[in-house]
Design an enzyme around this catalytic site. Sequence first.
Site, mmCIF file in Angstrom:
data_model
loop_
_atom_site.group_PDB
_atom_site.id
_atom_site.type_symbol
_atom_site.label_atom_id
_atom_site.label_comp_id
_atom_site.label_asym_id
_atom_site.label_seq_id
_atom_site.Cartn_x
_atom_site.Cartn_y
_atom_site.Cartn_z
ATOM 1 N N GLU A 129 0.869 -1.186 -0.097
ATOM 2 C CA GLU A 129 0.051 -0.123 0.077
ATOM 3 C C GLU A 129 0.848 1.370 -0.100
ATOM 4 O OE1 GLU A 129 -2.702 -0.354 3.274
ATOM 5 O OE2 GLU A 129 -3.706 -2.183 2.410
ATOM 6 N N GLN A 158 -8.793 7.767 -23.060
ATOM 7 C CA GLN A 158 -10.025 7.212 -22.665
ATOM 8 C C GLN A 158 -11.094 8.143 -21.979
ATOM 9 O OE1 GLN A 158 -9.950 3.429 -20.600
ATOM 10 N NE2 GLN A 158 -7.785 3.427 -20.756
ATOM 11 N N HIS A 160 -4.590 15.238 -23.691
ATOM 12 C CA HIS A 160 -4.678 14.468 -25.532
ATOM 13 C C HIS A 160 -6.019 15.153 -25.965
ATOM 14 C CE1 HIS A 160 -5.037 11.583 -28.574
ATOM 15 N NE2 HIS A 160 -6.378 11.282 -27.909
ATOM 16 N N ASP A 214 -2.244 11.858 -37.239
ATOM 17 C CA ASP A 214 -3.807 11.271 -37.545
ATOM 18 C C ASP A 214 -4.718 12.469 -37.366
ATOM 19 O OD1 ASP A 214 -3.820 12.333 -34.685
ATOM 20 O OD2 ASP A 214 -3.022 10.266 -34.176
ATOM 21 N N LYS A 245 -4.845 7.722 -40.144
ATOM 22 C CA LYS A 245 -4.414 6.563 -39.353
ATOM 23 C C LYS A 245 -5.703 5.871 -39.047
ATOM 24 C CE LYS A 245 -3.127 6.873 -34.718
ATOM 25 N NZ LYS A 245 -2.225 7.187 -33.629
ATOM 26 N N ARG A 257 -6.576 2.155 -36.355
ATOM 27 C CA ARG A 257 -5.978 1.053 -35.459
ATOM 28 C C ARG A 257 -6.682 -0.249 -35.555
ATOM 29 N NH1 ARG A 257 -2.020 3.064 -32.067
ATOM 30 N NH2 ARG A 257 -1.862 5.204 -31.319
ATOM 31 N N GLY A 317 4.420 3.519 -32.452
ATOM 32 C CA GLY A 317 4.102 2.939 -33.744
ATOM 33 C C GLY A 317 3.625 4.164 -34.679
ATOM 34 N N THR A 318 2.868 5.024 -34.141
ATOM 35 C CA THR A 318 2.182 6.284 -34.899
ATOM 36 C C THR A 318 3.110 6.919 -35.658
ATOM 37 O OG1 THR A 318 0.403 6.154 -33.401
ATOM 38 C CG2 THR A 318 0.908 8.236 -34.697
#
Length: 315
Positions: A43, A101, A134, A173, A196, A198, A229-230
Site C-alpha cells: 500500500e 479514454q 490529449h 492522425d 491512420k 488502429r 508505432g504512430t
Amino acid sequence: MAMDEGILQLFSGSSNLPLAQDVAHCLGMKVGQALVGVFANEETRIKIEENVRGSDVFILQSLSIPVDHHIVELLLMIDALRRASARRITAVIPYFAYAKQEKKMAGREPISAKLVANMLTTSGAHRILTIDLHAPAIEGFFDIPVDHLRAAPILVQHFRQLDRDDIVVVSPDAGGVGRANDFRQRLGAPLAIIAKQRPRPDVAEVLEMVGDVRGKVAIIVDDLISTGGTIAEAAHVLKMRGAVEVRACATHGVFASTALGILADSDLSELVITDTVPLPANAGDHKVRIVSVAPLIAESIRRIHENRSVSELFD
Ligand code: R5P
C-alpha cells in the site's frame, strides 16, 4: 504575492522528482519534505514532513508508468495536505494519463479520464495545472479550475533554430490536426495530414496522406508517444512520399515497452520531446532531444500564486 492564499510550497510525488527539482530551482525554492513510499503490503505510504497549515500548496506528479500507482500517490498526497489544513492545493500534472479514454469507443467501456478527474476533485484538489491534454475537452470533466498549458511554443522554438524554409508540419492522425495546425502557424510552414487507423489497440496503420512533402523537411507533431508505432509509421510514409528528412516532436514521451527501439530503427532523424515524463536513461542513444517544461511550469505556478493570468503566456 497573494497573501490570502498563504505561502507557496511545492511538493512532489515519486513520478518525476527531477522535473519537480528543476521547477523548484526556477522558483528559487526547494521541493518540500515528504515521505512517499510503500508499506510492506505494497500500500502507498505518504507523510508530509513540513507544516502546510494555511499554505498555497502545489504537488507535482506526472501520471507516468506505473500509472495507477502514481495516481494513488497523488490522491493520497492531496488527502494528506487537505487534512493538514493547506489553504489551497493545486495538482500539477505535467502528463495526464487515461486521457485517450475520454469517451466510450464501444459499449460497456469506462470513461476513465472522467473517473480520474472525479477522484482528483474528491481527494481535495482545488485546481489542476497540466500540459497538452490529449483531448482538451477533458478540462470540462473538472468542476474546479484547470490551467491547460501548451508545450508548442517551446517545441517550435527548437525547430526555428533549424532556420530552414522547406519545412512541412505533419499531423500523424486526424485527431491531431488542430494541434499540428497551431504548430505550423507558429512556424510559418504548410501542413500535411496523415489518416491512420488502429486495427487493434496499440497498433497504428497509415491509410492515406494529404499534402505535399516531396523535397521537404517533414516535422511530425504529436501529443504523446506510447508504442512509437504512430510516429514510426508516419515517418516511413513521409520518406516514401519524397520527404528529404523526417523529424518529430511530442510533448509526452511515455515510451511504453519497446518504443525506443522502434524509433531508433525508424526513418526519423530526430525526435524532440519534453521532460513531462522522466525518460529512460538510454533515451539519448535514440535520436531523442529533450527540451524542458520546468520554466513554463514554474512561471505558471508563480502566476497562479499571485492571481495573475496564465493564458497570457500563450498570447
Ligand atoms: C493518438 O491519438 C495520439 O495522439 C498519439 O498519436 C498516440 O497515442 C501515439 O501512440 P503510439 O506511440 O502507441 O502509436
